[in-house]
Design an enzyme around this catalytic site. Structure first.
Site, short mmCIF file in Angstrom:
data_model
loop_
_atom_site.label_atom_id
_atom_site.label_comp_id
_atom_site.label_asym_id
_atom_site.label_seq_id
_atom_site.Cartn_x
_atom_site.Cartn_y
_atom_site.Cartn_z
CE LYS A 5 -6.19 88.34 61.16
NZ LYS A 5 -4.87 88.67 61.71
CE1 TYR A 35 -12.11 86.10 44.03
CE2 TYR A 35 -11.59 85.96 46.37
CZ TYR A 35 -11.31 86.43 45.10
OH TYR A 35 -10.23 87.25 44.91
CG ASP A 65 -7.16 86.67 44.69
OD1 ASP A 65 -6.24 86.59 43.85
OD2 ASP A 65 -8.17 87.34 44.51
CG ASP A 83 -1.78 88.70 60.33
OD1 ASP A 83 -1.38 89.40 61.28
OD2 ASP A 83 -2.39 87.64 60.50
#
Length: 463
Positions: free
Chosen positions: A228, A158, A352, A328
């Site tokens: 992640k 972002y 988000d 995930d």
């Protein structure tokens, strides 16, 4: 101070000193009405907020609202999407609230929301997600969802550092990466766009500080670091490492990491347990590890056991648990094990995805509040988290819950908790009465569908 705006003649400024907010009885608070359905939901929200403040404090406190402009209304009025007066107002008065804004078309500012966050360095996107009894939900146990997401707001993809495929800029960057950095893993270099993902220790630390301090202050049980890092080792993996380092360095007496809790509990259960056996209990694959890795695990055990005086004999159960999960897997487990999550600290993109997915579990983004906060300077903008929904504009139809609950967050930030609690209780009662806007009515049996403004009136009547 302002080029085109006239500031309120009544009211006083909020101030912020050494992490403490000082709120007068008549604070000046800038607001942006918003685009599309923004005027409808703001008209309902301001009535509810004013009524709650008046009822809670018997007229002794009152918000002095100060309209500022951004988006379509600003463009129509000043031919600017985000006038400097608006930025000045938020800087000067510290706390503000806004409705949804249209993203300009045809280049320039990519997102007015992102622009406001970056200009004011609002590094925390605060997204509480909880269930209100009776709200239609696609999951079996929405009541298990009670989480607060601390989403880093200024870094990650972002930050907007990217280059378009085929551009001169991307060719220059690609050449540098290939010739100077030896990068060979880009599968189609001649047709690829490129983006950078900056993650800093400073950005991570201040986010994690905010998440842990919130958890301690609000009596929350855990802070889960979502990342992640198994794939992006030097960005998301670093975020995980820096987050743990921040926790144990700055809040040692108040926190315990999950692995520390295992080690300490093993020792509590068996005081004669050796360092090696404790290491084996924590890492079942210990015997297959290389010698240096085994040494590392034993050192971890030894370090954790130095906490026995303050964390042993079950004392760790009263500490804020610091743990981490892969992004995930998290998106699965918030569905299957929602009770295991409390406060979540994560980066911009993960946050988000996660905040919208969780909002769906408790009935949709129509009642999902949001805030963008700098806990160092005291600047904060509270906002509805949904889009402008222009096809419903001026129809007095949509759910104003997101804007109203964002106002609740604002009242809590001002430490006007009595007014905030009045609104929450009124929302619970009104939904329990099955008095709802169209988005919920179409999914509920026996519901009474009301307009946006009528729902605001129902809340005021139920205070």
């Amino acid at each position: 101070m302002f080029k085109n705006l006239n500031q309120p003649t009544n009211g006083k400024k909020i101030s912020y000193d050494n992490g403490k907010i000082n709120v007068p009885d008549n604070p000046i608070i800038p607001f942006i009405e918003g685009d599309g359905t923004g005027p409808d939901i703001w008209a309902s929200a301001i009535r509810v907020l004013d009524a709650a403040v008046n009822k809670a404090y018997g007229g002794k406190k009152k918000i002095e609202w100060f309209e500022v402009y951004a988006g379509e209304k600003a463009f129509n009025k000043y031919q600017e999407w985000l006038p400097e007066d608006t930025i000045t107002a938020f800087r000067e008065y510290l706390v503000g609230i806004k409705g949804p804004l249209t993203t300009p078309i045809g280049g320039g500012i990519r997102s007015l929301n992102v622009a406001l966050r970056q200009m004011l360095d609002l590094y925390v996107c605060l997204r509480p997600v909880r269930y209100f009894k009776g709200v239609p939900s696609p999951v079996n146990k929405p009541e298990d969802v009670d989480m607060v997401i601390f989403r880093e707001n200024t870094e990650d993809i972002y930050a907007g550092v990217e280059w378009q495929a085929g551009s001169d800029e991307v060719k220059k960057v690609m050449k540098f990466m290939q010739e100077e950095m030896g990068v060979t893993k880009i599968r189609f270099p001649n047709t690829s766009g490129l983006g950078l993902k900056p993650i800093s220790s400073e950005g991570t630390t201040r986010l994690m500080n905010a998440a842990i301090e919130y958890a301690i202050r609000e009596g929350r049980k855990s802070v889960t670091i979502v990342h992640k890092g198994n794939i992006m080792k030097f960005t998301e993996g670093a975020f995980k490492s820096w987050s743990y380092e921040t926790a144990v360095k700055n809040y040692r007496q108040d926190v315990v990491t999950q692995r520390e809790s295992w080690i300490i509990d093993n020792k509590d259960q068996n005081p004669e347990l050796s360092i090696k056996d404790n290491a084996i209990a924590v890492e079942p694959g210990y015997h297959m590890m290389a010698a240096d890795k085994q040494f590392e695990i034993r050192a971890e055990v030894e370090t954790a056991l130095t906490l026995m005086a303050t964390h042993g004999n079950g004392q760790w159960n009263s500490k804020v648990m610091i743990k981490d999960t892969i992004a995930d897997i998290t998106l699965q487990q918030v569905l299957t094990r929602a009770k295991e999550f409390d406060v979540i600290a994560t980066m911009n993109l993960n946050g988000d995805y996660l905040s919208d997915a969780l909002a769906a579990q408790v009935g949709g983004i129509g009642i999902a509040p949001g805030a963008n906060i700098n806990y160092i300077t005291g600047h904060a903008i509270f906002e509805a988290t949904h889009g402008t929904a222009p096809k419903y504009a001026n129809m007095d139809k949509v759910n104003p819950g997101s804007e109203i609950l964002s106002g609740v967050l604002m009242l809590q930030h001002l430490q006007w908790t009595e007014a905030a609690e009045l609104i929450v209780a009124a929302i619970e009662k009104t939904i329990d009465q099955k008095v709802v806007t169209y988005d919920f009515a179409r999914l509920m049996d026996g519901a009474k569908e009301v307009k946006c403004s009528e729902w605001g009136t129902a809340l005021i009547e139920n205070m």
